[in-house]
Design a protein around this motif. Sequence first.
Motif, PDB file in Angstrom:
ATOM      1  N   VAL A 269       0.840  -1.202   0.000  1.00 51.91           N
ATOM      2  CA  VAL A 269       0.000   0.000   0.000  1.00 51.91           C
ATOM      3  C   VAL A 269       0.875   1.252   0.000  1.00 51.91           C
ATOM      4  O   VAL A 269       0.617   2.224  -0.721  1.00 51.91           O
ATOM      5  CB  VAL A 269      -0.945   0.001   1.214  1.00 51.91           C
ATOM      6  CG1 VAL A 269      -1.724   1.310   1.295  1.00 51.91           C
ATOM      7  CG2 VAL A 269      -1.913  -1.178   1.133  1.00 51.91           C
ATOM      8  N   GLY A 270       1.931   1.238   0.814  1.00 51.90           N
ATOM      9  CA  GLY A 270       2.828   2.382   0.882  1.00 51.90           C
ATOM     10  C   GLY A 270       3.526   2.645  -0.440  1.00 51.90           C
ATOM     11  O   GLY A 270       3.686   3.798  -0.852  1.00 51.90           O
ATOM     12  N   LEU A 271       3.921   1.599  -1.133  1.00 52.28           N
ATOM     13  CA  LEU A 271       4.585   1.749  -2.427  1.00 52.28           C
ATOM     14  C   LEU A 271       3.633   2.337  -3.467  1.00 52.28           C
ATOM     15  O   LEU A 271       4.052   3.067  -4.362  1.00 52.28           O
ATOM     16  CB  LEU A 271       5.114   0.398  -2.903  1.00 52.28           C
ATOM     17  CG  LEU A 271       6.321  -0.153  -2.132  1.00 52.28           C
ATOM     18  CD1 LEU A 271       6.617  -1.578  -2.566  1.00 52.28           C
ATOM     19  CD2 LEU A 271       7.542   0.725  -2.343  1.00 52.28           C
ATOM     20  N   MET A 272       2.351   1.999  -3.354  1.00 55.88           N
ATOM     21  CA  MET A 272       1.363   2.566  -4.265  1.00 55.88           C
ATOM     22  C   MET A 272       1.119   4.042  -3.959  1.00 55.88           C
ATOM     23  O   MET A 272       0.911   4.847  -4.869  1.00 55.88           O
ATOM     24  CB  MET A 272       0.049   1.786  -4.164  1.00 55.88           C
ATOM     25  CG  MET A 272       0.110   0.374  -4.697  1.00 55.88           C
ATOM     26  SD  MET A 272      -1.403  -0.539  -4.342  1.00 55.88           S
ATOM     27  CE  MET A 272      -2.611   0.480  -5.182  1.00 55.88           C
ATOM     28  N   ALA A 273       1.151   4.396  -2.668  1.00 54.76           N
ATOM     29  CA  ALA A 273       0.824   5.763  -2.262  1.00 54.76           C
ATOM     30  C   ALA A 273       1.986   6.728  -2.472  1.00 54.76           C
ATOM     31  O   ALA A 273       1.784   7.883  -2.846  1.00 54.76           O
ATOM     32  CB  ALA A 273       0.396   5.777  -0.793  1.00 54.76           C
ATOM     33  N   VAL A 274       3.213   6.260  -2.231  1.00 52.55           N
ATOM     34  CA  VAL A 274       4.392   7.118  -2.339  1.00 52.55           C
ATOM     35  C   VAL A 274       5.376   6.447  -3.291  1.00 52.55           C
ATOM     36  O   VAL A 274       6.137   5.572  -2.890  1.00 52.55           O
ATOM     37  CB  VAL A 274       5.058   7.350  -0.961  1.00 52.55           C
ATOM     38  CG1 VAL A 274       6.231   8.307  -1.093  1.00 52.55           C
ATOM     39  CG2 VAL A 274       4.044   7.883   0.040  1.00 52.55           C
ATOM     40  N   ALA A 275       5.358   6.855  -4.558  1.00 57.27           N
ATOM     41  CA  ALA A 275       6.169   6.205  -5.600  1.00 57.27           C
ATOM     42  C   ALA A 275       7.568   6.810  -5.652  1.00 57.27           C
ATOM     43  O   ALA A 275       8.012   7.319  -6.678  1.00 57.27           O
ATOM     44  CB  ALA A 275       5.477   6.338  -6.955  1.00 57.27           C
ATOM     45  N   ALA A 276       8.274   6.757  -4.524  1.00 53.49           N
ATOM     46  CA  ALA A 276       9.649   7.245  -4.478  1.00 53.49           C
ATOM     47  C   ALA A 276      10.591   6.135  -4.926  1.00 53.49           C
ATOM     48  O   ALA A 276      10.224   4.955  -4.908  1.00 53.49           O
ATOM     49  CB  ALA A 276       9.981   7.686  -3.052  1.00 53.49           C
ATOM     50  N   PRO A 277      11.841   6.474  -5.333  1.00 59.23           N
ATOM     51  CA  PRO A 277      12.779   5.430  -5.738  1.00 59.23           C
ATOM     52  C   PRO A 277      13.003   4.409  -4.631  1.00 59.23           C
ATOM     53  O   PRO A 277      13.206   4.777  -3.471  1.00 59.23           O
ATOM     54  CB  PRO A 277      14.068   6.213  -6.031  1.00 59.23           C
ATOM     55  CG  PRO A 277      13.628   7.602  -6.307  1.00 59.23           C
ATOM     56  CD  PRO A 277      12.416   7.813  -5.460  1.00 59.23           C
ATOM     57  N   ALA A 278      12.940   3.120  -4.987  1.00 57.18           N
ATOM     58  CA  ALA A 278      13.161   2.017  -4.056  1.00 57.18           C
ATOM     59  C   ALA A 278      12.149   1.998  -2.905  1.00 57.18           C
ATOM     60  O   ALA A 278      12.330   1.260  -1.939  1.00 57.18           O
ATOM     61  CB  ALA A 278      14.583   2.062  -3.492  1.00 57.18           C
ATOM     62  N   GLY A 279      11.089   2.804  -3.010  1.00 53.54           N
ATOM     63  CA  GLY A 279      10.094   2.829  -1.951  1.00 53.54           C
ATOM     64  C   GLY A 279      10.601   3.425  -0.662  1.00 53.54           C
ATOM     65  O   GLY A 279      10.059   3.157   0.416  1.00 53.54           O
ATOM     66  N   ILE A 280      11.649   4.254  -0.751  1.00 54.47           N
ATOM     67  CA  ILE A 280      12.215   4.846   0.456  1.00 54.47           C
ATOM     68  C   ILE A 280      11.148   5.651   1.192  1.00 54.47           C
ATOM     69  O   ILE A 280      10.364   6.372   0.595  1.00 54.47           O
ATOM     70  CB  ILE A 280      13.430   5.730   0.105  1.00 54.47           C
ATOM     71  CG1 ILE A 280      14.105   6.225   1.386  1.00 54.47           C
ATOM     72  CG2 ILE A 280      13.038   6.899  -0.783  1.00 54.47           C
ATOM     73  CD1 ILE A 280      15.437   6.898   1.137  1.00 54.47           C
ATOM     74  N   GLY A 281      11.097   5.528   2.473  1.00 54.64           N
ATOM     75  CA  GLY A 281      10.083   6.213   3.277  1.00 54.64           C
ATOM     76  C   GLY A 281       8.818   5.385   3.389  1.00 54.64           C
ATOM     77  O   GLY A 281       8.375   5.060   4.497  1.00 54.64           O
ATOM     78  N   ALA A 282       8.228   5.031   2.256  1.00 56.95           N
ATOM     79  CA  ALA A 282       6.985   4.253   2.269  1.00 56.95           C
ATOM     80  C   ALA A 282       7.203   2.882   2.893  1.00 56.95           C
ATOM     81  O   ALA A 282       6.415   2.418   3.735  1.00 56.95           O
ATOM     82  CB  ALA A 282       6.451   4.108   0.846  1.00 56.95           C
ATOM     83  N   VAL A 283       8.280   2.202   2.494  1.00 59.00           N
ATOM     84  CA  VAL A 283       8.590   0.886   3.053  1.00 59.00           C
ATOM     85  C   VAL A 283       8.842   0.984   4.546  1.00 59.00           C
ATOM     86  O   VAL A 283       8.306   0.205   5.344  1.00 59.00           O
ATOM     87  CB  VAL A 283       9.817   0.283   2.338  1.00 59.00           C
ATOM     88  CG1 VAL A 283      10.307  -0.973   3.055  1.00 59.00           C
ATOM     89  CG2 VAL A 283       9.485  -0.046   0.890  1.00 59.00           C
ATOM     90  N   HIS A 284       9.647   1.949   4.946  1.00 54.53           N
ATOM     91  CA  HIS A 284      10.020   2.084   6.360  1.00 54.53           C
ATOM     92  C   HIS A 284       8.801   2.409   7.227  1.00 54.53           C
ATOM     93  O   HIS A 284       8.598   1.806   8.285  1.00 54.53           O
ATOM     94  CB  HIS A 284      11.088   3.161   6.515  1.00 54.53           C
ATOM     95  CG  HIS A 284      12.298   2.929   5.666  1.00 54.53           C
ATOM     96  ND1 HIS A 284      12.354   3.325   4.350  1.00 54.53           N
ATOM     97  CD2 HIS A 284      13.476   2.333   5.934  1.00 54.53           C
ATOM     98  CE1 HIS A 284      13.529   2.988   3.841  1.00 54.53           C
ATOM     99  NE2 HIS A 284      14.233   2.384   4.780  1.00 54.53           N
ATOM    100  N   GLY A 285       7.995   3.374   6.750  1.00 53.13           N
ATOM    101  CA  GLY A 285       6.814   3.749   7.525  1.00 53.13           C
ATOM    102  C   GLY A 285       5.819   2.607   7.645  1.00 53.13           C
ATOM    103  O   GLY A 285       5.251   2.375   8.723  1.00 53.13           O
ATOM    104  N   ALA A 286       5.598   1.862   6.556  1.00 54.18           N
ATOM    105  CA  ALA A 286       4.638   0.761   6.574  1.00 54.18           C
ATOM    106  C   ALA A 286       5.088  -0.342   7.525  1.00 54.18           C
ATOM    107  O   ALA A 286       4.286  -0.891   8.296  1.00 54.18           O
ATOM    108  CB  ALA A 286       4.457   0.198   5.162  1.00 54.18           C
ATOM    109  N   ILE A 287       6.367  -0.668   7.499  1.00 51.57           N
ATOM    110  CA  ILE A 287       6.877  -1.737   8.360  1.00 51.57           C
ATOM    111  C   ILE A 287       6.798  -1.338   9.831  1.00 51.57           C
ATOM    112  O   ILE A 287       6.346  -2.124  10.681  1.00 51.57           O
ATOM    113  CB  ILE A 287       8.321  -2.092   7.965  1.00 51.57           C
ATOM    114  CG1 ILE A 287       8.321  -2.824   6.617  1.00 51.57           C
ATOM    115  CG2 ILE A 287       8.981  -2.962   9.032  1.00 51.57           C
ATOM    116  CD1 ILE A 287       9.697  -3.121   6.072  1.00 51.57           C
TER     117      ILE A 287
END
Length: 352
Positions: A269-287
Amino acid sequence: MESTTPSPRPRSRAAVLKAAIFLATACGIIIALFSLADFSRLTASLAQARPGPILAAALLQALAAALRAERLRRILGGSPAFGRVFHIANTGNMVNCLIPLRAGEFCMTFLLAGSLKHGASEALSKIFVDRLLDLMTVTLLFIATALSLPGDATAAPGLRGAAAVCAVILPATWLLLFLLSRFQTPMLRLLKRLAAPFRFLPWDSLEGRIRSGIAGLDVLFRPRELFLLLLRSLLIWTLIAASYHFGMAALFPPPAFQAALLAMCLTVVGLMAVAAPAGIGAVHGAIVLALSLFGVPVDQGLAFALLYHALVTTLNVALGLVGTHALGLRPGRLLRLSARRGADSPDEAAPR
């Protein structure tokens, strides 16, 4: 004599603006997470990481990548060869790690176009189906995870409510896609009328992409084929969840397997919402959010998020570099091409 130099395209400027917004959002998430974590505990946890579980997580990720390539090849109709599809998929993953706005999908479209009868349009539709299967599978796993939580769990009521919403949206989405596929022309006319007030939407380009996506949807309406693809997808995403579990085991005793499943689902879900390179930020926040629901402190959750993100990014880039070499491509040229994803349509950018 009039100049023939093309003026900057609005779509290119819009892509740059969107990329800047996503990057700023990702940086904001990272700063917020580090402000909440105990830095000394964070570094101590990372320093004590055990290599055995990390290796197991990496092997599971590599196996999942191979199975995803095999599933994509099946969606493509059995060609091109598995090795080529595997390298193309890994190259796309690498591009997504280095360039924002999911440029890897454009890269895969470009690389597959020459191998398919209908070129880039067919490649785009098949990749759309591949990503849609991922989303359907993750949604099913989220529903199963939410329903399996103990009734006294703090987050159980909220997650079950979200699961109920997903249980309604999933079949409704399938029905909408079915109607869109079977009644394509009248449905597109209706969508065009609804989009008319929004003059900033490039409808001509958008309609072409929708038609390309619809062309590959038939596999979703063949029950046997859809069932087999979903079984493959469930295996793939269970392996990915297991890699989360082993990654946590490298740092601390992992919670129940539902924590790994929930972290994986929220990451998507985070990767869909925040399409930053490598999912930085989105991956960390979701986990961190998912693990906090199972009582994992922020510093431990962030330590795992940093470790896991570094592991997956390194693996994706390594496999991508192997893929570009096997395909006879220069990584620099490929990245420049992928960065232009908003400037050309897939058909215009397809190899000739």
